[in-house]
Write a protein that holds these residues in place. Structure first.
Motif, PDB file in Angstrom:
ATOM      1  N   ARG A  97       0.834  -1.215   0.000  1.00 18.69           N
ATOM      2  CA  ARG A  97       0.000   0.000   0.000  1.00 18.69           C
ATOM      3  C   ARG A  97       0.861   1.255   0.000  1.00 18.69           C
ATOM      4  O   ARG A  97       0.563   2.228  -0.684  1.00 18.69           O
ATOM      5  N   ALA A  98       1.953   1.217   0.765  1.00 13.81           N
ATOM      6  CA  ALA A  98       2.858   2.366   0.795  1.00 13.81           C
ATOM      7  C   ALA A  98       3.471   2.581  -0.587  1.00 13.81           C
ATOM      8  O   ALA A  98       3.543   3.722  -1.069  1.00 13.81           O
ATOM      9  N   LEU A  99       3.875   1.516  -1.251  1.00 20.14           N
ATOM     10  CA  LEU A  99       4.434   1.626  -2.594  1.00 20.14           C
ATOM     11  C   LEU A  99       3.388   2.149  -3.572  1.00 20.14           C
ATOM     12  O   LEU A  99       3.685   3.007  -4.416  1.00 20.14           O
ATOM     13  N   THR A 101       0.959   4.105  -2.917  1.00 21.38           N
ATOM     14  CA  THR A 101       0.818   5.536  -2.635  1.00 21.38           C
ATOM     15  C   THR A 101       1.917   6.331  -3.325  1.00 21.38           C
ATOM     16  O   THR A 101       1.662   7.371  -3.933  1.00 21.38           O
ATOM     17  N   VAL A 102       3.139   5.833  -3.258  1.00 22.54           N
ATOM     18  CA  VAL A 102       4.268   6.515  -3.903  1.00 22.54           C
ATOM     19  C   VAL A 102       4.070   6.543  -5.412  1.00 22.54           C
ATOM     20  O   VAL A 102       4.245   7.585  -6.059  1.00 22.54           O
ATOM     21  N   LEU A 103       3.704   5.411  -6.003  1.00 24.29           N
ATOM     22  CA  LEU A 103       3.509   5.347  -7.451  1.00 24.29           C
ATOM     23  C   LEU A 103       2.377   6.257  -7.911  1.00 24.29           C
ATOM     24  O   LEU A 103       2.482   6.914  -8.952  1.00 24.29           O
ATOM     25  N   GLU A 104       1.315   6.302  -7.136  1.00 23.49           N
ATOM     26  CA  GLU A 104       0.192   7.180  -7.460  1.00 23.49           C
ATOM     27  C   GLU A 104       0.628   8.646  -7.431  1.00 23.49           C
ATOM     28  O   GLU A 104       0.296   9.430  -8.310  1.00 23.49           O
ATOM     29  N   ARG A 105       1.405   8.990  -6.431  1.00 18.36           N
ATOM     30  CA  ARG A 105       1.909  10.367  -6.320  1.00 18.36           C
ATOM     31  C   ARG A 105       2.838  10.710  -7.491  1.00 18.36           C
ATOM     32  O   ARG A 105       2.770  11.791  -8.056  1.00 18.36           O
ATOM     33  N   LEU A 106       3.695   9.772  -7.879  1.00 16.08           N
ATOM     34  CA  LEU A 106       4.574   9.997  -9.019  1.00 16.08           C
ATOM     35  C   LEU A 106       3.777  10.194 -10.305  1.00 16.08           C
ATOM     36  O   LEU A 106       4.112  11.052 -11.129  1.00 16.08           O
ATOM     37  N   ASP A 107       2.713   9.406 -10.469  1.00 13.49           N
ATOM     38  CA  ASP A 107       1.857   9.552 -11.642  1.00 13.49           C
ATOM     39  C   ASP A 107       1.238  10.961 -11.686  1.00 13.49           C
ATOM     40  O   ASP A 107       1.191  11.597 -12.730  1.00 13.49           O
ATOM     41  N   ARG A 108       0.768  11.434 -10.516  1.00 13.77           N
ATOM     42  CA  ARG A 108       0.182  12.778 -10.459  1.00 13.77           C
ATOM     43  C   ARG A 108       1.216  13.841 -10.785  1.00 13.77           C
ATOM     44  O   ARG A 108       0.916  14.816 -11.463  1.00 13.77           O
ATOM     45  N   LEU A 109       2.432  13.644 -10.315  1.00 16.92           N
ATOM     46  CA  LEU A 109       3.499  14.608 -10.609  1.00 16.92           C
ATOM     47  C   LEU A 109       3.830  14.610 -12.085  1.00 16.92           C
ATOM     48  O   LEU A 109       4.054  15.658 -12.691  1.00 16.92           O
ATOM     49  N   ASP A 110       3.884  13.407 -12.692  1.00 21.92           N
ATOM     50  CA  ASP A 110       4.148  13.302 -14.129  1.00 21.92           C
ATOM     51  C   ASP A 110       3.045  13.988 -14.930  1.00 21.92           C
ATOM     52  O   ASP A 110       3.320  14.697 -15.894  1.00 21.92           O
ATOM     53  N   GLU A 111       1.794  13.777 -14.533  1.00 20.99           N
ATOM     54  CA  GLU A 111       0.666  14.411 -15.228  1.00 20.99           C
ATOM     55  C   GLU A 111       0.747  15.919 -15.116  1.00 20.99           C
ATOM     56  O   GLU A 111       0.482  16.646 -16.063  1.00 20.99           O
ATOM     57  N   GLY A 112       1.116  16.405 -13.945  1.00 14.42           N
ATOM     58  CA  GLY A 112       1.242  17.843 -13.722  1.00 14.42           C
ATOM     59  C   GLY A 112       2.375  18.460 -14.507  1.00 14.42           C
ATOM     60  O   GLY A 112       2.343  19.638 -14.864  1.00 14.42           O
ATOM     61  N   ALA A 113       3.402  17.655 -14.816  1.00 18.68           N
ATOM     62  CA  ALA A 113       4.543  18.165 -15.575  1.00 18.68           C
ATOM     63  C   ALA A 113       4.295  18.074 -17.077  1.00 18.68           C
ATOM     64  O   ALA A 113       5.127  18.466 -17.870  1.00 18.68           O
ATOM     65  N   GLY A 114       3.115  17.536 -17.450  1.00 20.57           N
ATOM     66  CA  GLY A 114       2.732  17.463 -18.856  1.00 20.57           C
ATOM     67  C   GLY A 114       3.421  16.349 -19.616  1.00 20.57           C
ATOM     68  O   GLY A 114       3.607  16.439 -20.810  1.00 20.57           O
ATOM     69  N   ARG A 115       3.778  15.294 -18.912  1.00 20.47           N
ATOM     70  CA  ARG A 115       4.465  14.161 -19.579  1.00 20.47           C
ATOM     71  C   ARG A 115       3.487  13.163 -20.081  1.00 20.47           C
ATOM     72  O   ARG A 115       2.452  12.950 -19.673  1.00 20.47           O
TER      73      ARG A 115
END
Length: 115
Positions: A97-99, A101-115
């Motif tokens: 679950r912790a992993l 959460t990290v992957l979900e957060r990375l996905d959101r960051l990637d989406e926000g960076a327009g990747r």
């Protein structure tokens, strides 16, 4: 146990614990508001309050009236000790679950960076 079959209060506590373990929430950092957690986790307001109460009772977080809830300075240490007493299967589920959460957060960051 999957997120769908977990008790709602357990889902709240585990979501916050995972953020602490992954250091998304560092010691002394402020937790999201009850309303934000309610919307994010899809649970009732009272359910979030109950989850926060459980975390407070265990010393993982502390609250200041009118200011919010914050991660206790030794929260990560407390969580590490409590997870070592769990069975192997529970510890693996907690880390998964912790992993997630990290992957979900990375996905959101990637989406926000327009990747």
């Amino acid at each position: 146990m999957s997120d769908e079959t977990e008790q709602p209060v357990t889902r709240v506590t585990r979501a916050i614990e995972a953020r602490i373990v992954t250091r998304e929430l560092a010691a002394k950092s402020q937790l999201p508001t009850i309303r934000q957690l309610q919307e994010e986790l899809g649970v009732a307001y009272n359910t979030v309050q109950a989850g926060l109460r459980d975390l407070r009772d265990r010393g993982i977080i502390y609250s200041h009236k009118g200011k919010g809830s914050f991660v206790a300075e030794d929260a990560l240490n407390l969580l590490s000790r409590s997870s070592s007493g769990r069975g192997l299967e529970e510890r693996v589920e907690f880390l998964e679950r912790a992993l997630a959460t990290v992957l979900e957060r990375l996905d959101r960051l990637d989406e926000g960076a327009g990747r």
